[in-house]
Design a protein around this motif. Structure first.
Motif, PDB file in Angstrom:
ATOM      1  N   ASP A  98       0.822  -1.211   0.000  1.00  0.00           N
ATOM      2  CA  ASP A  98       0.000   0.000   0.000  1.00  0.00           C
ATOM      3  C   ASP A  98       0.855   1.260   0.000  1.00  0.00           C
ATOM      4  OD1 ASP A  98      -2.525  -1.445   0.320  1.00  0.00           O
ATOM      5  OD2 ASP A  98      -1.792  -1.891   2.339  1.00  0.00           O
ATOM      6  N   LEU A  99       2.015   1.172   0.658  1.00  0.00           N
ATOM      7  CA  LEU A  99       2.843   2.357   0.877  1.00  0.00           C
ATOM      8  C   LEU A  99       4.319   1.982   0.774  1.00  0.00           C
ATOM      9  CD1 LEU A  99       3.186   5.354   1.890  1.00  0.00           C
ATOM     10  CD2 LEU A  99       3.150   4.415   4.216  1.00  0.00           C
ATOM     11  N   VAL A 100       5.103   2.875   0.159  1.00  0.00           N
ATOM     12  CA  VAL A 100       6.557   2.716   0.111  1.00  0.00           C
ATOM     13  C   VAL A 100       7.195   3.922   0.805  1.00  0.00           C
ATOM     14  CG1 VAL A 100       8.604   2.491  -1.337  1.00  0.00           C
ATOM     15  CG2 VAL A 100       6.445   1.460  -2.076  1.00  0.00           C
ATOM     16  N   LEU A 101       8.043   3.673   1.781  1.00  0.00           N
ATOM     17  CA  LEU A 101       8.877   4.715   2.385  1.00  0.00           C
ATOM     18  C   LEU A 101      10.186   4.693   1.605  1.00  0.00           C
ATOM     19  CD1 LEU A 101       8.230   4.102   6.203  1.00  0.00           C
ATOM     20  CD2 LEU A 101       6.938   5.512   4.580  1.00  0.00           C
ATOM     21  N   LEU A 102      10.400   5.690   0.769  1.00  0.00           N
ATOM     22  CA  LEU A 102      11.414   5.617  -0.279  1.00  0.00           C
ATOM     23  C   LEU A 102      12.558   6.606  -0.101  1.00  0.00           C
ATOM     24  CD1 LEU A 102      12.173   4.401  -3.073  1.00  0.00           C
ATOM     25  CD2 LEU A 102      10.758   6.199  -4.108  1.00  0.00           C
ATOM     26  N   ASP A 103      13.756   6.069   0.018  1.00  0.00           N
ATOM     27  CA  ASP A 103      14.955   6.902   0.000  1.00  0.00           C
ATOM     28  C   ASP A 103      15.183   7.391  -1.433  1.00  0.00           C
ATOM     29  OD1 ASP A 103      17.293   8.140   0.812  1.00  0.00           O
ATOM     30  OD2 ASP A 103      18.500   6.317   0.733  1.00  0.00           O
ATOM     31  N   ILE A 104      15.890   8.498  -1.611  1.00  0.00           N
ATOM     32  CA  ILE A 104      16.143   9.000  -2.961  1.00  0.00           C
ATOM     33  C   ILE A 104      17.529   8.595  -3.469  1.00  0.00           C
ATOM     34  CG2 ILE A 104      16.582  11.106  -4.292  1.00  0.00           C
ATOM     35  CD1 ILE A 104      14.194  12.346  -3.139  1.00  0.00           C
ATOM     36  N   THR A 105      18.539   8.658  -2.589  1.00  0.00           N
ATOM     37  CA  THR A 105      19.905   8.375  -3.014  1.00  0.00           C
ATOM     38  C   THR A 105      20.288   6.941  -2.676  1.00  0.00           C
ATOM     39  OG1 THR A 105      20.490  10.690  -2.602  1.00  0.00           O
ATOM     40  CG2 THR A 105      22.291   9.132  -2.865  1.00  0.00           C
ATOM     41  N   MET A 106      20.495   6.121  -3.725  1.00  0.00           N
ATOM     42  CA  MET A 106      20.907   4.728  -3.560  1.00  0.00           C
ATOM     43  C   MET A 106      21.976   4.393  -4.582  1.00  0.00           C
ATOM     44  SD  MET A 106      17.182   2.995  -2.807  1.00  0.00           S
ATOM     45  CE  MET A 106      16.292   4.122  -3.903  1.00  0.00           C
ATOM     46  N   PRO A 107      22.803   3.385  -4.324  1.00  0.00           N
ATOM     47  CA  PRO A 107      23.929   3.089  -5.216  1.00  0.00           C
ATOM     48  C   PRO A 107      23.532   2.740  -6.649  1.00  0.00           C
ATOM     49  CG  PRO A 107      24.207   1.973  -3.109  1.00  0.00           C
ATOM     50  CD  PRO A 107      22.825   2.522  -3.126  1.00  0.00           C
ATOM     51  N   ALA A 149       8.536   9.982   0.325  1.00  0.00           N
ATOM     52  CA  ALA A 149       9.986  10.097   0.190  1.00  0.00           C
ATOM     53  C   ALA A 149      10.580  10.461   1.549  1.00  0.00           C
ATOM     54  CB  ALA A 149      10.343  11.157  -0.843  1.00  0.00           C
ATOM     55  N   ILE A 150      11.607   9.710   1.947  1.00  0.00           N
ATOM     56  CA  ILE A 150      12.315   9.995   3.198  1.00  0.00           C
ATOM     57  C   ILE A 150      13.790  10.089   2.854  1.00  0.00           C
ATOM     58  CG2 ILE A 150      12.865   9.197   5.513  1.00  0.00           C
ATOM     59  CD1 ILE A 150      10.225   7.817   5.652  1.00  0.00           C
ATOM     60  N   THR A 151      14.347  11.303   2.897  1.00  0.00           N
ATOM     61  CA  THR A 151      15.664  11.520   2.292  1.00  0.00           C
ATOM     62  C   THR A 151      16.364  12.730   2.883  1.00  0.00           C
ATOM     63  OG1 THR A 151      16.758  11.994   0.179  1.00  0.00           O
ATOM     64  CG2 THR A 151      14.547  12.883   0.484  1.00  0.00           C
ATOM     65  N   ALA A 195      15.461  21.747  -4.819  1.00  0.00           N
ATOM     66  CA  ALA A 195      14.096  22.012  -5.281  1.00  0.00           C
ATOM     67  C   ALA A 195      13.706  21.159  -6.478  1.00  0.00           C
ATOM     68  CB  ALA A 195      13.936  23.493  -5.609  1.00  0.00           C
ATOM     69  N   GLU A 196      14.657  20.881  -7.376  1.00  0.00           N
ATOM     70  CA  GLU A 196      14.336  20.111  -8.570  1.00  0.00           C
ATOM     71  C   GLU A 196      13.906  18.686  -8.217  1.00  0.00           C
ATOM     72  OE1 GLU A 196      13.434  19.151 -12.337  1.00  0.00           O
ATOM     73  OE2 GLU A 196      13.845  21.143 -11.512  1.00  0.00           O
ATOM     74  N   SER A 197      14.577  18.085  -7.255  1.00  0.00           N
ATOM     75  CA  SER A 197      14.186  16.735  -6.824  1.00  0.00           C
ATOM     76  C   SER A 197      12.789  16.746  -6.224  1.00  0.00           C
ATOM     77  CB  SER A 197      15.193  16.195  -5.798  1.00  0.00           C
ATOM     78  OG  SER A 197      16.450  15.966  -6.394  1.00  0.00           O
ATOM     79  N   VAL A 198      12.507  17.769  -5.435  1.00  0.00           N
ATOM     80  CA  VAL A 198      11.173  17.888  -4.837  1.00  0.00           C
ATOM     81  C   VAL A 198      10.124  18.031  -5.929  1.00  0.00           C
ATOM     82  CG1 VAL A 198       9.701  19.260  -3.324  1.00  0.00           C
ATOM     83  CG2 VAL A 198      12.102  18.912  -2.724  1.00  0.00           C
ATOM     84  N   ARG A 199      10.395  18.875  -6.929  1.00  0.00           N
ATOM     85  CA  ARG A 199       9.440  19.074  -8.022  1.00  0.00           C
ATOM     86  C   ARG A 199       9.201  17.776  -8.798  1.00  0.00           C
ATOM     87  NH1 ARG A 199      11.717  24.439  -8.458  1.00  0.00           N
ATOM     88  NH2 ARG A 199      13.442  23.636  -9.717  1.00  0.00           N
ATOM     89  N   GLN A 200      10.277  17.052  -9.068  1.00  0.00           N
ATOM     90  CA  GLN A 200      10.132  15.808  -9.827  1.00  0.00           C
ATOM     91  C   GLN A 200       9.328  14.774  -9.052  1.00  0.00           C
ATOM     92  OE1 GLN A 200      13.552  14.239 -12.076  1.00  0.00           O
ATOM     93  NE2 GLN A 200      14.660  16.092 -11.512  1.00  0.00           N
ATOM     94  N   MET A 201       9.609  14.653  -7.766  1.00  0.00           N
ATOM     95  CA  MET A 201       8.870  13.692  -6.953  1.00  0.00           C
ATOM     96  C   MET A 201       7.404  14.093  -6.839  1.00  0.00           C
ATOM     97  SD  MET A 201      10.908  11.226  -6.116  1.00  0.00           S
ATOM     98  CE  MET A 201      10.450  10.379  -4.604  1.00  0.00           C
ATOM     99  N   ALA A 202       7.144  15.383  -6.701  1.00  0.00           N
ATOM    100  CA  ALA A 202       5.765  15.858  -6.613  1.00  0.00           C
ATOM    101  C   ALA A 202       5.010  15.560  -7.908  1.00  0.00           C
ATOM    102  CB  ALA A 202       5.730  17.347  -6.302  1.00  0.00           C
TER     103      ALA A 202
END
Length: 228
Positions: free
Chosen positions: A53-62, A84-86, A91-98
């Motif tokens: 139902d839900l993913v708690l997702l990091d942004i930076t991964m190898p 997203a938990i990161t 701002a660009e990352s926030v915009r893309q995720m939104a």
């Protein structure tokens, strides 16, 4: 129960989020991943039988970013919700995720109270979405499309920007006294101590005594290993 997948490449962070989630009613940890490709595979493999139902997702991964994960899932019409938990703040990352439909964007570090507030808000949003049927009222539409933006305010006189600077310095420099932190950051010792004490009270920093050659011991502050 809300079946939740935790995605983060740091073992200590996984442990922390696992312990946080276990303290909130209505959620169950249904899986964990340490990479972007594994996260996409896990969601798609469970899409038919017992989906997440839900993913708690990091942004930076190898092996990729959380943005890559979310793009891949949306391209395959996966309707899973994502928070997203990161530590990424640009701002660009926030915009893309939104734009990709992330429900929340939660910036590390944060105390349990903030995590709990956001997860409870998501749970209420989900319950509202599931209970709304037929023609929705304007308030119901607002609730269905809404994003929780509530935050736990900082103590009076502290700023989030300065808190981030203190946090970054402490994480990279190791244990520091208030005087050392003040010198490195170009601020007064009193102000530095207030930020360090705030981080201590929220569980991100551990305080201990530093014994020197003479005089009273000095208090030093070190980033907690439990936080990651």
């Amino acid at each position: 129960m809300i079946r939740t997948l935790i995605v983060d490449d740091d073992a200590l962070t996984l442990e922390l989020h696992r312990s946080y989630l276990a303290r909130i009613d209505g959620f169950i940890i249904a899986g964990e991943c340490t990479g972007a490709r594994a996260a996409v595979s896990a969601v798609l493999e469970h899409a038919r039988d017992e989906p997440y139902d839900l993913v708690l997702l990091d942004i930076t991964m190898p092996d990729g970013s959380g943005i890559d994960v979310l793009r891949a899932l949306r391209a395959r019409a996966a309707s899973v919700d994502v928070i997203a938990i990161t530590g990424v703040r640009d701002a660009e990352s926030v915009r893309q995720m939104a734009a990709l439909g992330v429900y929340q964007y939660l910036v590390k570090p944060f105390p349990f109270a903030v995590f709990e507030e956001r997860l409870r808000a998501y749970r209420e949003h989900r319950e509202q979405a599931r209970s709304t049927a037929g023609e929705a009222t304007q308030s119901e539409i607002d609730a269905l499309l809404g994003r929780s933006t509530g935050v736990i305010p900082l103590p009076k006189g502290l700023s989030s920007d300065t808190l981030q600077k203190v946090t970054a310095e402490l994480r990279t420099s190791g244990a520091l006294s208030a005087s050392e932190a003040a010198e490195r950051l170009g601020m007064s010792r009193v102000s530095a101590r207030r930020y360090l004490e705030h981080l201590t009270s929220t569980g991100f920093v551990q305080r201990s005594a530093r014994y020197g050659a003479r005089g009273r011991p000095e208090t030093e502050y070190a980033w907690s290993r439990r936080v990651g």
